[in-house]
Design an enzyme around this catalytic site. Structure first.
Site, PDB file in Angstrom:
ATOM      1  N   ALA A   1       0.796  -1.237   0.000  1.00 13.69           N
ATOM      2  CA  ALA A   1       0.000   0.000   0.000  1.00 13.69           C
ATOM      3  C   ALA A   1       0.825   1.282   0.000  1.00 13.69           C
ATOM      4  O   ALA A   1       0.263   2.371   0.146  1.00 13.69           O
ATOM      5  CB  ALA A   1      -1.012   0.027   1.151  1.00 13.69           C
ATOM      6  N   ALA A   2       2.139   1.186  -0.200  1.00 11.35           N
ATOM      7  CA  ALA A   2       2.936   2.422  -0.275  1.00 11.35           C
ATOM      8  C   ALA A   2       2.418   3.305  -1.412  1.00 11.35           C
ATOM      9  O   ALA A   2       2.286   4.528  -1.265  1.00 11.35           O
ATOM     10  CB  ALA A   2       4.406   2.088  -0.487  1.00 11.35           C
ATOM     11  N   GLY A   3       2.085   2.669  -2.538  1.00  7.97           N
ATOM     12  CA  GLY A   3       1.540   3.430  -3.667  1.00  7.97           C
ATOM     13  C   GLY A   3       0.187   4.042  -3.328  1.00  7.97           C
ATOM     14  O   GLY A   3      -0.127   5.161  -3.759  1.00  7.97           O
ATOM     15  N   ASP A   4      -0.610   3.319  -2.561  1.00  5.92           N
ATOM     16  CA  ASP A   4      -1.931   3.852  -2.180  1.00  5.92           C
ATOM     17  C   ASP A   4      -1.770   5.062  -1.255  1.00  5.92           C
ATOM     18  O   ASP A   4      -2.484   6.068  -1.394  1.00  5.92           O
ATOM     19  CB  ASP A   4      -2.760   2.771  -1.469  1.00  5.92           C
ATOM     20  CG  ASP A   4      -2.999   1.570  -2.364  1.00  5.92           C
ATOM     21  OD1 ASP A   4      -3.032   1.755  -3.590  1.00  5.92           O
ATOM     22  OD2 ASP A   4      -3.134   0.454  -1.834  1.00  5.92           O
TER      23      ASP A   4
END
Ligand code: RIB
Length: 307
Positions: A250-253
């Site tokens: 979820a780093a991109g989220d």
């Protein structure tokens, strides 16, 4: 200030298993701790934006089951408006099975469940939410016709639509024309443009292809290297912050949720991307998707962040 954010996307329950290394096909290995977290790319972006102070509504579809009801309660507690969340008896709430290795890398398999039933009709029925939006943000974990509808809606009603094209899938050319911003990572950019993104030069080439298709602004995330930005008034790499990665899920989220908050607050492109990189960097120092999304103080004061 034009700051109402509407996230349209997926909601999953994440089943997460820690392990030193990923198993090979056919192999059984003994892993470590097991966690159940709230997840889904749409939900993760909505929670990340709300924790950082965004005025967020979330439109999604969950099952008429315990996971779905828990998720709705959780989003309400996070300060997200939940009027646009539908519960459907035809399919269960989406589930993601996630394995996280010793380097914090992950493998994810999603059973879409109710996410796959989110329809254009559902989005039309949520017009009372969309009409108040200044910013729309969506991903590709819900059906493509919804994304096509949002793109046309953004053009027709002059909304700023951000597409985080994850997980990557080929898109009809008309979708690009409605995008204020696209935010692929390297592999998503490669699938969508055919350019293998390995450095600033190749990121620039991929961004030029998106722009030729009608996208107004492009940000290609480059993992621990930061992000390549080709946006009105700013072009170049914004470096990331160095941290010890525990779980990159979820780093991109978190990047996308933080980015839309910064843009809604009126930050310029460079400052908005620095803010988003900081939020994403903090998120990888903790386990889980929404559990790792930082609050505002954390990204303004945290000491783990160095360039
Ligand atoms: O981007 C991370 C997310 O992908 C997880 O939360 C999982 O639910 C999948 O949707």
């Amino acid at each position: 200030m034009a700051n109402k954010i509407v996230v349209i996307g997926s909601s999953n329950t994440d089943m997460v298993l820690k392990t030193e290394r990923f198993p090979k096909p056919g192999e059984t290995i003994l892993g470590g701790d097991f966690f159940v977290f709230q997840g889904g790319k749409g939900a993760n972006q909505a929670v990340a934006a709300a924790r950082l102070g965004g005025d967020v509504s979330f439109i999604c579809k969950v099952g008429n089951d315990a996971f779905g009801s828990e998720a709705i309660q959780h989003y309400a507690k996070e300060g997200i408006e939940t009027e646009g969340i539908l519960q459907d008896g035809q399919a269960p709430t989406g589930v993601a099975v996630i394995t996280v290795n010793g380097q914090g890398e992950n493998c994810i398999v999603v059973a879409s469940g109710a996410n796959a039933l989110l329809s254009v009709k559902d989005i039309e029925n949520a017009d009372f939410i969309l009409e108040n939006a200044d910013w729309l943000i969506t991903q590709l974990e819900t059906p493509l016709p919804v994304v096509e509808y949002l793109s046309a809606y953004a053009v027709g009603y002059k909304k700023k639509l951000i597409l985080n094209p994850a997980p990557a899938a080929q898109l009809p050319t008309t979708v690009y024309e409605g995008l204020f911003l696209i935010t692929p990572n390297e592999s998503e950019a490669e699938l969508l443009t055919g350019i293998e993104v390995t450095n600033e030069e190749t990121a620039k080439e991929a961004a030029a292809i998106f722009k030729a298709r009608g996208v107004q602004n492009v940000i290609i995330t480059l993992g621990s290297k930061g992000a390549y930005v080709d946006c009105e008034g700013y072009e170049g790499i914004v470096a990331s912050f160095q941290v010890k990665a525990i779980d990159t899920t979820a780093a991109g989220d978190v990047f996308n949720g933080a980015l839309v908050v910064a843009l809604a607050e009126g930050k310029g492109w460079h400052d908005a991307v620095v803010f988003a990189c900081k939020a994403a960097s903090v998120s990888v120092t903790k386990m889980g998707a929404q559990t790792s999304a930082p609050v505002r103080d954390e990204i303004e004061t945290t000491e783990v962040l160095t360039r």
